[in-house]
Design a protein around this motif. Sequence first.
Motif, short mmCIF file in Angstrom:
data_model
loop_
_atom_site.label_atom_id
_atom_site.label_comp_id
_atom_site.label_asym_id
_atom_site.label_seq_id
_atom_site.Cartn_x
_atom_site.Cartn_y
_atom_site.Cartn_z
N ALA A 9 0.84 -1.19 0.00
CA ALA A 9 0.00 0.00 0.00
C ALA A 9 0.88 1.24 0.00
CB ALA A 9 -0.90 -0.01 1.23
N PRO A 10 0.41 2.31 -0.63
CA PRO A 10 1.20 3.55 -0.63
C PRO A 10 1.36 4.09 0.78
CG PRO A 10 -1.01 3.95 -1.45
CD PRO A 10 -0.85 2.46 -1.34
N LEU A 11 2.45 4.78 1.03
CA LEU A 11 2.68 5.36 2.35
C LEU A 11 1.56 6.33 2.69
CD1 LEU A 11 6.51 6.08 2.23
CD2 LEU A 11 5.36 4.21 3.41
N ALA A 12 1.11 6.28 3.92
CA ALA A 12 0.05 7.18 4.35
C ALA A 12 0.48 8.64 4.23
CB ALA A 12 -0.34 6.86 5.79
N SER A 13 1.75 8.90 4.50
CA SER A 13 2.25 10.28 4.44
C SER A 13 2.26 10.84 3.03
CB SER A 13 3.66 10.35 5.03
OG SER A 13 4.54 9.48 4.34
N LYS A 14 2.24 9.95 2.02
CA LYS A 14 2.25 10.40 0.63
C LYS A 14 0.84 10.50 0.06
CE LYS A 14 6.80 10.17 0.31
NZ LYS A 14 7.63 11.38 0.16
N ASN A 15 -0.14 9.98 0.77
CA ASN A 15 -1.48 9.88 0.21
C ASN A 15 -2.49 10.06 1.34
OD1 ASN A 15 -3.67 9.32 -1.45
ND2 ASN A 15 -3.48 7.11 -1.17
N HIS A 16 -2.76 11.32 1.72
CA HIS A 16 -3.68 11.54 2.84
C HIS A 16 -4.46 12.83 2.65
CE1 HIS A 16 -0.20 13.96 4.19
NE2 HIS A 16 -1.10 14.70 4.82
N LEU A 17 -5.54 12.93 3.43
CA LEU A 17 -6.39 14.12 3.42
C LEU A 17 -5.98 15.11 4.50
CD1 LEU A 17 -9.86 12.35 3.03
CD2 LEU A 17 -8.39 13.24 1.21
N ARG A 18 -5.66 14.57 5.67
CA ARG A 18 -5.28 15.42 6.80
C ARG A 18 -4.31 14.66 7.69
NH1 ARG A 18 -9.80 17.13 10.62
NH2 ARG A 18 -11.22 15.73 9.52
N SER A 19 -3.44 15.40 8.34
CA SER A 19 -2.59 14.82 9.38
C SER A 19 -3.26 15.00 10.73
CB SER A 19 -1.22 15.52 9.42
OG SER A 19 -0.56 15.42 8.18
N PHE A 20 -3.09 14.05 11.60
CA PHE A 20 -3.52 14.23 12.99
C PHE A 20 -2.64 15.30 13.62
CE2 PHE A 20 -5.81 10.60 11.99
CZ PHE A 20 -6.46 10.01 13.06
N GLU A 21 -3.22 16.13 14.48
CA GLU A 21 -2.46 17.19 15.12
C GLU A 21 -1.67 16.66 16.31
OE1 GLU A 21 -4.81 20.54 16.13
OE2 GLU A 21 -5.62 20.80 14.11
N ALA A 22 -0.41 17.10 16.41
CA ALA A 22 0.45 16.66 17.51
C ALA A 22 0.01 17.30 18.81
CB ALA A 22 1.89 17.01 17.20
N VAL A 23 0.03 16.51 19.88
CA VAL A 23 -0.25 17.00 21.23
C VAL A 23 1.04 17.06 22.04
CG1 VAL A 23 -1.50 16.52 23.38
CG2 VAL A 23 -2.61 16.13 21.16
N GLN A 24 1.82 15.98 21.97
CA GLN A 24 3.14 15.95 22.61
C GLN A 24 4.00 14.91 21.93
OE1 GLN A 24 3.15 14.56 26.73
NE2 GLN A 24 1.20 13.50 26.42
N ASP A 25 5.31 15.13 21.94
CA ASP A 25 6.28 14.22 21.33
C ASP A 25 7.01 13.49 22.44
OD1 ASP A 25 8.22 12.88 19.96
OD2 ASP A 25 9.08 14.64 18.97
#
Length: 324
Positions: A9-25
């Motif tokens: 399957a294609p990488l999600a990062s290359k084929n997406h509608l939106r990224s989830f927003e970061a809360v903490q790393d």
Amino acid sequence: MTDTQEPPAPLASKNHLRSFEAVQDINAENFSPLSPGSIPLNPCADLSVPTYVTKVDDTYFIVDCYHNQVIYHDNLTDPLTEWQVMTDDIDKGHTLASDGLVYLVDDTENNRILVFEKKEGVFYHTQTLDGVGNRPHYIVYDAPTDTFYVWSSMNGEMYLCRHDPGDPQMYLTKIRTVDALKDTYVRSFTIDGNDIYFVSGIPGSPAILRADLASFEIREIYPVPDALAGMVQLTIVEDGCYITVSTDIAGSQDYATMIRVEALSDLADGNYEDVYANFVGGGTPYYVTLIDNSYYLTEHRIPGHAVWKFDITDDGIENVEAVY
């Protein structure tokens, strides 16, 4: 199907509608981890409308819907007050799903998904996706498609979410719509191979819908009697199906039950078996999960019988045990 290997399957990062927003790393150099012993214990001695029980690795989770929390523990025998709180930052959440790297929780009344990651025995809220339809109600991780399916229970939308291998960053990759379910409350879905089933109370014509998992095109419709219209979940086993029911078509929980049917086509004729008598009865059975070869049922309206454990054998439901 062919014997050849399907392309990855294609990488999600290359084929997406939106990224989830970061809360903490949790992998940042300045991140200060908590000790497992500092995580708060569950303050509630009982469960209030529990909706989901699951196990990931060696940890059990219960979504305690009306207490607005998800709790976790390493066994199902200790008192609930010995469980720890994964999150209480949700409003009427219903389910939790994991692929072992990330843990997704639906925050139903806030129309969002919370993502957790585990580090040194502690769960951290690391990402959020807002604006997830209307009351996201049910999440399943499907390993063959490497996808989290998140169902918006009030408007017929399915949110497909993925991450790249080894990278916890989540992405919304697709939104599928089931037009026939736009105007009805649908509590869950069931993935079975290349099929996806929806238990639905379609206004005026309650039915179970079978669709193609890849396209969501409706393949078959199985009408059900009005008494079963408020279905909760379909569980498919080798010799038939089990269905939990919350209400009839008028919304009365007096019709709450669990049934067994050999073929979904038998439902229209009322050719099914009521199996709720295997439990205490009189409550509202909800979601069923399979953990370590046994099934678990959440139930509400009956104090002291919120989680059941049982087996399904050739003879039907056996070894029924009240867990909490």
